[in-house]
Scaffold this motif. Structure first.
Motif, PDB file in Angstrom:
ATOM      1  N   ILE A   1       0.843  -1.196   0.000  1.00 57.66           N
ATOM      2  CA  ILE A   1       0.000   0.000   0.000  1.00 57.66           C
ATOM      3  C   ILE A   1       0.880   1.248   0.000  1.00 57.66           C
ATOM      4  CG2 ILE A   1      -1.700   1.317   1.338  1.00 57.66           C
ATOM      5  CD1 ILE A   1      -2.797  -1.421   2.283  1.00 57.66           C
ATOM      6  N   GLU A   2       1.924   1.226   0.809  1.00 58.04           N
ATOM      7  CA  GLU A   2       2.786   2.402   0.912  1.00 58.04           C
ATOM      8  C   GLU A   2       3.795   2.509  -0.231  1.00 58.04           C
ATOM      9  OE1 GLU A   2       4.512   1.827   4.744  1.00 58.04           O
ATOM     10  OE2 GLU A   2       2.721   2.501   5.817  1.00 58.04           O
ATOM     11  N   GLN A   3       4.168   1.377  -0.822  1.00 60.64           N
ATOM     12  CA  GLN A   3       5.161   1.383  -1.908  1.00 60.64           C
ATOM     13  C   GLN A   3       4.631   0.620  -3.118  1.00 60.64           C
ATOM     14  OE1 GLN A   3       8.343  -0.281   0.538  1.00 60.64           O
ATOM     15  NE2 GLN A   3       9.412   1.670   0.362  1.00 60.64           N
ATOM     16  N   ALA A   4       3.459   1.023  -3.591  1.00 58.26           N
ATOM     17  CA  ALA A   4       2.786   0.321  -4.688  1.00 58.26           C
ATOM     18  C   ALA A   4       3.616   0.295  -5.971  1.00 58.26           C
ATOM     19  CB  ALA A   4       1.432   0.973  -4.959  1.00 58.26           C
ATOM     20  N   ASP A   5       4.442   1.328  -6.226  1.00 58.93           N
ATOM     21  CA  ASP A   5       5.219   1.378  -7.458  1.00 58.93           C
ATOM     22  C   ASP A   5       6.239   0.234  -7.549  1.00 58.93           C
ATOM     23  OD1 ASP A   5       6.500   2.697  -5.303  1.00 58.93           O
ATOM     24  OD2 ASP A   5       7.871   3.717  -6.687  1.00 58.93           O
ATOM     25  N   LEU A   6       6.701  -0.307  -6.414  1.00 59.77           N
ATOM     26  CA  LEU A   6       7.625  -1.446  -6.431  1.00 59.77           C
ATOM     27  C   LEU A   6       6.960  -2.708  -6.968  1.00 59.77           C
ATOM     28  CD1 LEU A   6       9.481  -1.117  -2.999  1.00 59.77           C
ATOM     29  CD2 LEU A   6      10.345  -0.552  -5.269  1.00 59.77           C
ATOM     30  N   TYR A   7       5.649  -2.809  -6.800  1.00 58.20           N
ATOM     31  CA  TYR A   7       4.894  -3.989  -7.213  1.00 58.20           C
ATOM     32  C   TYR A   7       4.455  -3.925  -8.676  1.00 58.20           C
ATOM     33  CZ  TYR A   7       4.842  -5.365  -2.346  1.00 58.20           C
ATOM     34  OH  TYR A   7       5.225  -5.751  -1.085  1.00 58.20           O
ATOM     35  N   ASP A   8       4.641  -2.781  -9.314  1.00 61.72           N
ATOM     36  CA  ASP A   8       4.194  -2.601 -10.698  1.00 61.72           C
ATOM     37  C   ASP A   8       5.197  -3.075 -11.730  1.00 61.72           C
ATOM     38  OD1 ASP A   8       1.805  -1.563  -9.851  1.00 61.72           O
ATOM     39  OD2 ASP A   8       2.394   0.529 -10.118  1.00 61.72           O
ATOM     40  N   VAL A   9       6.402  -3.456 -11.314  1.00 62.06           N
ATOM     41  CA  VAL A   9       7.434  -3.882 -12.262  1.00 62.06           C
ATOM     42  C   VAL A   9       8.170  -5.105 -11.718  1.00 62.06           C
ATOM     43  CG1 VAL A   9       7.831  -1.562 -13.197  1.00 62.06           C
ATOM     44  CG2 VAL A   9       9.206  -2.376 -11.283  1.00 62.06           C
ATOM     45  N   ILE A  10       8.812  -5.814 -12.630  1.00 62.01           N
ATOM     46  CA  ILE A  10       9.811  -6.799 -12.220  1.00 62.01           C
ATOM     47  C   ILE A  10      11.163  -6.214 -12.620  1.00 62.01           C
ATOM     48  CG2 ILE A  10       8.280  -8.789 -12.459  1.00 62.01           C
ATOM     49  CD1 ILE A  10       9.826  -9.441 -15.106  1.00 62.01           C
ATOM     50  N   VAL A  11      12.196  -6.636 -11.943  1.00 66.32           N
ATOM     51  CA  VAL A  11      13.546  -6.227 -12.317  1.00 66.32           C
ATOM     52  C   VAL A  11      14.262  -7.487 -12.774  1.00 66.32           C
ATOM     53  CG1 VAL A  11      15.691  -5.162 -11.561  1.00 66.32           C
ATOM     54  CG2 VAL A  11      13.504  -4.343 -10.649  1.00 66.32           C
ATOM     55  N   LEU A  12      14.655  -7.499 -14.041  1.00 65.97           N
ATOM     56  CA  LEU A  12      15.291  -8.664 -14.650  1.00 65.97           C
ATOM     57  C   LEU A  12      16.656  -8.241 -15.168  1.00 65.97           C
ATOM     58  CD1 LEU A  12      14.709 -11.652 -15.385  1.00 65.97           C
ATOM     59  CD2 LEU A  12      13.929 -10.824 -17.601  1.00 65.97           C
ATOM     60  N   ALA A  13      17.700  -8.861 -14.646  1.00 65.98           N
ATOM     61  CA  ALA A  13      19.085  -8.536 -15.022  1.00 65.98           C
ATOM     62  C   ALA A  13      19.345  -7.035 -14.906  1.00 65.98           C
ATOM     63  CB  ALA A  13      19.390  -9.038 -16.427  1.00 65.98           C
ATOM     64  N   GLY A  14      18.779  -6.415 -13.865  1.00 63.16           N
ATOM     65  CA  GLY A  14      19.008  -5.005 -13.601  1.00 63.16           C
ATOM     66  C   GLY A  14      18.112  -4.052 -14.379  1.00 63.16           C
ATOM     67  N   GLN A  15      17.238  -4.575 -15.259  1.00 60.40           N
ATOM     68  CA  GLN A  15      16.350  -3.709 -16.048  1.00 60.40           C
ATOM     69  C   GLN A  15      14.909  -3.827 -15.542  1.00 60.40           C
ATOM     70  OE1 GLN A  15      16.566  -3.854 -20.317  1.00 60.40           O
ATOM     71  NE2 GLN A  15      18.708  -4.499 -20.276  1.00 60.40           N
ATOM     72  N   ARG A  16      14.264  -2.660 -15.423  1.00 63.88           N
ATOM     73  CA  ARG A  16      12.860  -2.631 -15.026  1.00 63.88           C
ATOM     74  C   ARG A  16      11.984  -2.957 -16.229  1.00 63.88           C
ATOM     75  NH1 ARG A  16      11.459   0.754 -10.427  1.00 63.88           N
ATOM     76  NH2 ARG A  16       9.626   1.382 -11.593  1.00 63.88           N
ATOM     77  N   SER A  17      10.919  -3.708 -15.972  1.00 63.69           N
ATOM     78  CA  SER A  17      10.000  -4.073 -17.053  1.00 63.69           C
ATOM     79  C   SER A  17       9.141  -2.874 -17.458  1.00 63.69           C
ATOM     80  CB  SER A  17       9.107  -5.224 -16.601  1.00 63.69           C
ATOM     81  OG  SER A  17       8.344  -4.851 -15.466  1.00 63.69           O
ATOM     82  N   PRO A  18       8.715  -2.824 -18.720  1.00 69.29           N
ATOM     83  CA  PRO A  18       7.833  -1.735 -19.171  1.00 69.29           C
ATOM     84  C   PRO A  18       6.395  -1.967 -18.728  1.00 69.29           C
ATOM     85  CG  PRO A  18       8.293  -3.228 -20.982  1.00 69.29           C
ATOM     86  CD  PRO A  18       9.104  -3.706 -19.820  1.00 69.29           C
ATOM     87  N   GLY A  19       5.602  -0.895 -18.746  1.00 70.81           N
ATOM     88  CA  GLY A  19       4.182  -1.007 -18.408  1.00 70.81           C
ATOM     89  C   GLY A  19       3.975  -1.397 -16.963  1.00 70.81           C
ATOM     90  N   GLN A  20       2.949  -2.212 -16.734  1.00 64.90           N
ATOM     91  CA  GLN A  20       2.638  -2.698 -15.391  1.00 64.90           C
ATOM     92  C   GLN A  20       2.769  -4.213 -15.382  1.00 64.90           C
ATOM     93  OE1 GLN A  20      -1.347  -1.982 -14.012  1.00 64.90           O
ATOM     94  NE2 GLN A  20      -0.876  -2.650 -11.940  1.00 64.90           N
ATOM     95  N   ALA A  21       3.478  -4.750 -14.394  1.00 62.71           N
ATOM     96  CA  ALA A  21       3.694  -6.196 -14.288  1.00 62.71           C
ATOM     97  C   ALA A  21       2.721  -6.808 -13.290  1.00 62.71           C
ATOM     98  CB  ALA A  21       5.123  -6.485 -13.857  1.00 62.71           C
ATOM     99  N   LEU A  22       2.051  -7.859 -13.730  1.00 59.96           N
ATOM    100  CA  LEU A  22       1.201  -8.657 -12.844  1.00 59.96           C
ATOM    101  C   LEU A  22       1.857 -10.026 -12.720  1.00 59.96           C
ATOM    102  CD1 LEU A  22      -2.246  -7.787 -14.484  1.00 59.96           C
ATOM    103  CD2 LEU A  22      -1.189  -6.694 -12.501  1.00 59.96           C
ATOM    104  N   VAL A  23       2.250 -10.417 -11.519  1.00 61.36           N
ATOM    105  CA  VAL A  23       2.920 -11.704 -11.315  1.00 61.36           C
ATOM    106  C   VAL A  23       1.950 -12.671 -10.648  1.00 61.36           C
ATOM    107  CG1 VAL A  23       5.222 -10.701 -11.205  1.00 61.36           C
ATOM    108  CG2 VAL A  23       3.935 -10.972  -9.123  1.00 61.36           C
ATOM    109  N   THR A  24       1.929 -13.915 -11.132  1.00 56.27           N
ATOM    110  CA  THR A  24       1.011 -14.910 -10.584  1.00 56.27           C
ATOM    111  C   THR A  24       1.651 -16.295 -10.595  1.00 56.27           C
ATOM    112  OG1 THR A  24       0.022 -15.294 -12.763  1.00 56.27           O
ATOM    113  CG2 THR A  24      -1.085 -13.714 -11.342  1.00 56.27           C
TER     114      THR A  24
END
Length: 187
Positions: free
Chosen positions: A5-28
């Motif tokens: 809730i406090e750091q929602a932007d951390l949950y919107d991306v994955i970091v793969l080999a040091g690069q942030r993913s584009p758009g919004q990431a949903l992990v399941t």
């Protein structure tokens, strides 16, 4: 794990080999699987379970794109997901998402890159399947049996007492063969 809730932007991306993913990431779908070997005996009901180590998690990431820059960022990010060249040894990639931190998922390999899907006008989804990578470590253990003794029948006569005694001797033989025969057959 950071507060979603406090750091929602951390949950919107994955970091793969040091690069942030584009758009919004949903992990399941990630978990912490355990491997068990079931060892049955001939003519026996039930089995022994032997823990053979932690399994490897499989999970999916779905990237949502709705702006033109997401597609431009995808062109760069998707290079990380490319198939390994023939004869080249594939490498695992460093990985981070807050949901997967407590599960110990820190390194992954790409299992599959799915097609781009248009979900609705102006919204596209790109699916990626990952598998956790973790170097093997030796581990082998067997769980102890339950110590619960609910409504266990008690020996009522001599025959029942002999059966209980023989069962104890099978589990932990302490008496000689002659002593066992004498106790069971009254000799």
């Amino acid at each position: 794990m950071p507060n979603p809730i406090e750091q929602a932007d951390l949950y919107d991306v994955i970091v793969l080999a040091g690069q942030r993913s584009p758009g919004q990431a949903l992990v399941t779908g990630a978990g912490s699987p355990r491997n068990w070997d079931e060892r049955k005996g001939y003519g026996l009901s039930g089995a022994f379970l032997v823990f053979t180590g932690d399994g490897l998690a499989s999970f999916q990431v779905r990237l949502l794109f709705w702006e033109p820059q997401h597609f431009a960022q995808w062109d760069t990010f998707s290079r990380l997901l490319a198939r390994p060249q023939l004869g080249a040894r594939p490498k695992a990639l460093d990985y981070y998402h807050p949901y997967h931190e407590p599960l110990g998922i820190k390194s992954v390999v790409v299992e599959d890159v799915l097609q781009l899907d248009q979900i609705e006008p102006g919204l596209w989804a790109q699916g990626i399947k990952f598998k956790q990578y973790r170097a093997p470590k030796p581990i082998l253990s067997k769980p102890e049996g339950s110590t619960a003794q609910l409504n266990e029948p008690k020996a009522e006569d001599e025959a029942d007492q002999s059966i209980v005694y023989l069962g104890e001797q099978m589990k932990n033989p302490t008496d000689s063969f002659g002593t066992i025969i004498g106790r069971v057959f009254g000799g």
